[in-house]
Design a protein around this motif. Structure first.
Motif, short mmCIF file in Angstrom:
data_model
loop_
_atom_site.label_atom_id
_atom_site.label_comp_id
_atom_site.label_asym_id
_atom_site.label_seq_id
_atom_site.Cartn_x
_atom_site.Cartn_y
_atom_site.Cartn_z
N GLY A 12 55.25 -44.20 -61.60
CA GLY A 12 56.20 -43.09 -61.57
C GLY A 12 56.65 -42.82 -60.16
N HIS A 13 57.67 -42.04 -60.03
CA HIS A 13 58.20 -41.72 -58.71
C HIS A 13 57.17 -41.00 -57.86
N GLY A 14 56.61 -39.93 -58.38
CA GLY A 14 55.69 -39.08 -57.62
C GLY A 14 56.42 -37.83 -57.18
N ARG A 54 49.71 -37.63 -50.23
CA ARG A 54 49.27 -38.24 -51.49
C ARG A 54 47.95 -37.65 -51.98
N TYR A 65 55.08 -33.02 -62.22
CA TYR A 65 55.48 -34.42 -62.39
C TYR A 65 54.26 -35.29 -62.69
N LYS A 66 53.21 -35.11 -61.92
CA LYS A 66 51.97 -35.89 -62.15
C LYS A 66 51.45 -35.64 -63.56
N LEU A 69 53.66 -37.57 -66.04
CA LEU A 69 53.41 -39.01 -66.11
C LEU A 69 52.08 -39.28 -66.82
N PHE A 89 51.86 -44.19 -58.33
CA PHE A 89 53.02 -43.42 -57.90
C PHE A 89 53.67 -44.10 -56.72
N ASN A 90 55.00 -44.10 -56.73
CA ASN A 90 55.75 -44.73 -55.66
C ASN A 90 55.61 -43.95 -54.35
N CYS A 93 52.15 -39.11 -54.11
CA CYS A 93 51.00 -38.87 -54.98
C CYS A 93 50.14 -40.12 -55.04
N THR A 96 48.47 -45.15 -55.10
CA THR A 96 49.62 -46.01 -54.83
C THR A 96 49.57 -47.18 -55.80
#
Length: 173
Positions: A12-14, A54, A65-66, A69, A89-90, A93, A96
């Protein structure tokens, strides 16, 4: 956790936690822009700041968001025929993509497919950053199959969106 031969990493984006100081994000983005402009690896300062953000403590309230996902992963997991599912997460967060893949390899996984929650073409995360990371992971682990499930089939994504929209067709605003 029991080792499986195959795994999926959902990337996911993060999101930035709501209580993380905006100055930290501004500084991280400034350092990232400078690095990308000259094509160099992360500086120690950028790496430290990236890790601080992160690893920022999170709750469903401070990082929805977290939570979102993770909820998607909960729905996806039973559809994967027993393949292990990890989340990454990209940015902003943890874990990685590299951390998630390294953990799977440590558990004995030999076949890893990376899939992004970002469906549309044209985004730097899905089209540039994730493929770069996958290429580096392939080079670091030549005995492990690592693939990136990209690009998305536009017809499949359109069908999913059309099906989703059906539930709203008869609702009153």
């Amino acid at each position: 956790m029991k080792a499986t031969q195959r795994a999926i990493v959902l990337v996911g984006h993060g999101g930035v936690p709501k209580d993380c100081p905006h100055e930290l994000i501004r500084k991280l983005k400034q350092l990232e822009a400078q690095r990308r402009a000259v094509g160099k690896p992360m500086s120690p300062e950028e790496r430290e700041l990236d890790q601080k953000i992160r690893r920022w403590p999170r709750t469903p309230q401070t990082d929805p968001y977290k939570e979102g996902l993770e909820a998607l992963a909960t729905q996806l997991r039973p559809l994967l025929n027993g393949d292990r599912l990890a989340i990454a997460f990209n940015e902003f967060c943890a874990p990685t993509l590299e951390e998630a893949v390294e953990e799977l390899i440590k558990e004995g996984t030999k076949d890893i497919t990376v899939v992004s929650s970002m469906f549309t073409a044209g985004g730097s995360h899905a089209e540039i950053e994730i493929p770069e990371e996958v290429a580096a992971l392939k080079q670091a682990h030549p005995t492990v199959t690592i693939r990136y499930a990209w690009p998305f089939d536009k017809q499949l994504v359109a069908g999913m969106l059309a099906s989703h929209l059906e539930q709203f067709r008869m609702r009153k605003p």
